[in-house]
Design a protein around this motif. Structure first.
Motif, PDB file in Angstrom:
ATOM      1  N   SER A 329       0.838  -1.199   0.000  1.00  0.00           N
ATOM      2  CA  SER A 329       0.000   0.000   0.000  1.00  0.00           C
ATOM      3  C   SER A 329       0.872   1.248   0.000  1.00  0.00           C
ATOM      4  CB  SER A 329      -0.909   0.008   1.235  1.00  0.00           C
ATOM      5  OG  SER A 329      -1.615   1.226   1.332  1.00  0.00           O
ATOM      6  N   LEU A 330       0.702   2.074  -1.012  1.00  0.00           N
ATOM      7  CA  LEU A 330       1.353   3.377  -1.115  1.00  0.00           C
ATOM      8  C   LEU A 330       0.355   4.329  -1.774  1.00  0.00           C
ATOM      9  CD1 LEU A 330       3.762   5.258  -0.812  1.00  0.00           C
ATOM     10  CD2 LEU A 330       4.691   4.327  -2.952  1.00  0.00           C
ATOM     11  N   PRO A 331      -0.551   4.920  -0.978  1.00  0.00           N
ATOM     12  CA  PRO A 331      -1.679   5.671  -1.538  1.00  0.00           C
ATOM     13  C   PRO A 331      -1.289   6.778  -2.512  1.00  0.00           C
ATOM     14  CG  PRO A 331      -2.032   5.269   0.803  1.00  0.00           C
ATOM     15  CD  PRO A 331      -0.641   4.824   0.497  1.00  0.00           C
ATOM     16  N   SER A 332      -0.155   7.432  -2.302  1.00  0.00           N
ATOM     17  CA  SER A 332       0.219   8.550  -3.178  1.00  0.00           C
ATOM     18  C   SER A 332       0.650   8.104  -4.560  1.00  0.00           C
ATOM     19  CB  SER A 332       1.346   9.358  -2.531  1.00  0.00           C
ATOM     20  OG  SER A 332       2.520   8.574  -2.423  1.00  0.00           O
ATOM     21  N   LYS A 333       0.997   6.810  -4.708  1.00  0.00           N
ATOM     22  CA  LYS A 333       1.539   6.362  -5.995  1.00  0.00           C
ATOM     23  C   LYS A 333       0.861   5.117  -6.558  1.00  0.00           C
ATOM     24  CE  LYS A 333       6.194   8.326  -5.496  1.00  0.00           C
ATOM     25  NZ  LYS A 333       5.934   9.116  -4.291  1.00  0.00           N
ATOM     26  N   PHE A 334       0.329   4.241  -5.717  1.00  0.00           N
ATOM     27  CA  PHE A 334      -0.238   2.979  -6.197  1.00  0.00           C
ATOM     28  C   PHE A 334      -1.758   3.019  -6.127  1.00  0.00           C
ATOM     29  CE2 PHE A 334       3.623   0.445  -4.365  1.00  0.00           C
ATOM     30  CZ  PHE A 334       4.468   1.101  -5.255  1.00  0.00           C
ATOM     31  N   ILE A 376       3.026  -3.266 -10.854  1.00  0.00           N
ATOM     32  CA  ILE A 376       2.187  -2.404 -10.026  1.00  0.00           C
ATOM     33  C   ILE A 376       1.504  -1.334 -10.886  1.00  0.00           C
ATOM     34  CG2 ILE A 376       2.245  -0.689  -8.176  1.00  0.00           C
ATOM     35  CD1 ILE A 376       4.450  -2.395  -6.867  1.00  0.00           C
ATOM     36  N   GLU A 377       2.207  -0.897 -11.923  1.00  0.00           N
ATOM     37  CA  GLU A 377       1.671   0.133 -12.824  1.00  0.00           C
ATOM     38  C   GLU A 377       0.771  -0.440 -13.911  1.00  0.00           C
ATOM     39  OE1 GLU A 377       5.340   1.752 -14.133  1.00  0.00           O
ATOM     40  OE2 GLU A 377       5.726   2.846 -12.258  1.00  0.00           O
TER      41      GLU A 377
END
Length: 597
Positions: A329-334, A376-377
């Motif tokens: 979890s990385l809300p700003s990027k994922f 992830i992208e």
């Protein structure tokens, strides 16, 4: 500066793009914090998120729901191998890790860890919990890039290798003796709470810096000790019930396994509460959006209980032993709440974090892992159908024994319990048979031959790995560690040397960085009656010393002012009592090496 750190710095200075992992420069403000949480012996089915109706894990479940979830995430079947691959991005055997004790859980000091590269990139780095990659210089976590550490020794609190807590092993998870930045400290509380609290404090102390936290719980590994309040949550449940409408395979559970499940569930719920502490700290400090939180486990469960249908347990290369949760979890990027179904592995974590955090890897560093950011992208990397090789066997690999290769949807498993017998293979299509019930070896002979050939070539390559052939050990160097305390976990020799004292041949691999005079202290588990005559003996490479003893209750003996030259060799200590043919040979529980400088 440690020589390997110097190599790392020099390689960064002459850095050019690695052919294996694309490197990118990142502005300081773009770099995320990282919190990597790993539990010990928690299975895929030990979460509410994966359909367990009994266990209470609301906080980890909530993290899973907002994460990128790698649904085919593979690890090693046991703990130390997983930990070395996680730290280095390399197969455990390349790092020198080939066992969980017997001297096989010492990572080579030359390995480059994610903590080292992030530290060089300006990150504050902290490790809290279970290390299990060597307890002496240069393999300790604070030798390997972690600036702040709080750890137990060996492979588990209260095990023979964790000698400070061994005498209190019946209550070793409470008020444990730990090591903070290489110094022994006494702590108060339950071990998982102690480690989580230290991680929370570290985050608070570095809220204005980019930080990397490695929170490695030693629970729910046995011994299954837990606070009463958590056991009481599950003491009356039947863990085998509630699956009547679940068509997936389910193991038979006797009363012993039911009680194990109750305790494991309580320990995991305690971990869940501690995950909440970490998440709350990130929220309160407004760091949650720019902090990558990873949750995973080190291998499958031990004991028979709900496994979400997967076959077998810890120690096995079937899915129940090597497929684990992996939430990122990385809300700003994922973009969260998504599944990635391409095969991924613990070896991918280090190269992925290096790219994400803008850290440069040494130019000639050979990695087995891949950068997961394209997945992830939402992209499809060219390596999506790469082979992933896993194995587990005590001591060293045996060809085909408990060995697997996964490629795309196909997985070949080999079993060869006796090296001179004919191996047995099973081939599975995981897209149609995720629980490994139907062997396709006969119906897909070309795929079988392809994967078996890969297994053969991988084995030939891996058994010649330099760090495997030249086993690492403690480097006795008074600048970094004095005394050097050698424990049973890192002792080699016969199998069984981990726990037995009498009748075993044991040794420690050591290197003396300085010629000089040393005191050696032999410590035994129990008092030894040497009143009829005994001989304390020590061999260190070509150096031999001995001393007669006649103590009635000998538990400790000190040899003083021994000259030991600089060099590498095996330290072989023993106490010999009695007369032939009734002699007893006793291997020390601990050896202390004190430099006289």
């Amino acid at each position: 500066m440690h020589i390997y750190r110097l190599i790392l710095v020099l390689s960064v200075l002459i850095y050019s793009c690695s052919p294996q992992v694309e490197q990118t420069e990142k502005k300081v403000e773009d770099r995320p914090n990282v919190v990597l949480i790993m539990t010990d012996d928690q299975g895929y089915g030990d979460l509410g998120f994966y359909g367990n109706p009994h266990i209470k894990t609301p906080n980890i479940d909530a993290l899973a729901k907002k994460s990128v979830r790698f649904e085919r995430f593979f690890v090693s079947p046991v703990c130390a191998p997983t930990r070395s691959s996680l730290m280095t991005g390399r197969h455990s055997l390349r790092t020198g890790i080939h066992d969980t004790y017997n001297g096989g859980a010492i990572m080579a000091g030359s390995e480059v860890t994610i903590a080292e590269v992030l530290s060089e990139a300006g990150y504050a780095t902290g490790m809290f919990g279970k290390w299990h990659l060597g307890d002496n210089y240069p393999s300790r976590p604070h030798d390997q890039g972690f600036q702040e550490t709080l750890q137990h020794l060996g492979g588990g609190i209260g095990q023979p290798g964790d000698w400070p807590n061994f005498p209190k092993k019946d209550r070793s998870y409470f008020d444990p003796t730990l090591w903070k930045n290489g110094e022994m400290v006494e702590t108060k509380g339950y071990c998982s709470d102690v480690f989580a609290d230290a991680a929370v404090d570290f985050i608070g102390n570095h809220k204005n810096d980019p930080f990397f936290v490695y929170l490695a719980f030693n629970a729910p590994h046995n011994p299954l000790q837990l606070p009463d309040e958590y056991y009481d949550m599950y003491k009356d449940i039947d863990p085998s019930m509630g699956f009547e409408n679940d068509s997936r395979p389910f193991p038979d559970m006797d009363e012993s396994n039911k009680e194990i499940a109750r305790k494991v569930y309580g320990m995991v719920t305690n971990i869940d509460d501690n995950v909440k502490k970490v998440m709350d700290q990130l929220e309160q400090l407004n760091l949650i959006d720019n902090t990558l939180v990873i949750f995973m486990t080190d291998n499958g469960p031990w004991g028979q209980r709900y496994r979400a249908g997967h076959r077998s347990n810890k120690g096995s290369v079937f899915q129940g032993g090597v497929k684990v949760p992996s939430f990122w979890s990385l809300p700003s990027k994922f973009e969260g709440n998504r599944e990635v179904t391409v095969n991924t592995t613990h070896m991918d974590v280090m190269p992925t974090l290096a790219v994400l955090c803008g850290a440069k890897l040494p130019e000639n560093l050979e990695l087995d892992g891949k950068n997961l950011l394209p997945l992830i992208e939402g992209k499809t990397p060219e390596w999506k159908d790469r082979e992933i090789n896993l194995y587990w066997n005590r001591r060293y690999p045996v060809l085909y024994q408990n060995m697997t290769v996964v490629q795309g949807d196909y997985k070949l498993v080999g079993q060869n319990p006796e090296s001179n017998s004919e191996a047995v293979f099973e081939l599975f299509d995981l897209s149609k048979d995720p629980y490994e019930q139907k062997d396709l070896s006969a119906s897909l002979p070309d795929k079988f031959s392809e994967l078996k050939s890969n297994m053969d070539e991988w084995y030939k390559d891996i058994i010649t790995s330099p760090n495997l052939v030249n086993q690492s050990g403690a480097i006795v160097n008074s600048k970094f560690e004095n005394p050097t305390i050698l424990s049973r976990n890192d002792a080699g020799g016969q199998e069984g040397v981990w726990y037995a004292s009498t009748g075993v041949y044991g040794l420690w691999e050591v290197e003396f960085a300085e010629a000089g005079y040393y005191d050696l202290v032999f410590k035994f588990v129990e008092e030894v009656d040497a009143s009829a005559g005994g001989l304390i003996k020590i061999q260190i490479g070509t150096v031999l010393h001995s001393a007669k003893v006649t103590d009635t209750n000998l538990k400790e003996y000190k040899m003083e002012n021994l000259y030991i030259p600089k060099g590498k060799g095996q330290m072989i200590p023993q106490l010999v009592t009695g007369n032939w043919p009734d002699q007893k040979r006793i291997f020390p529980f601990l050896m202390e090496v004190h430099s006289k400088k």
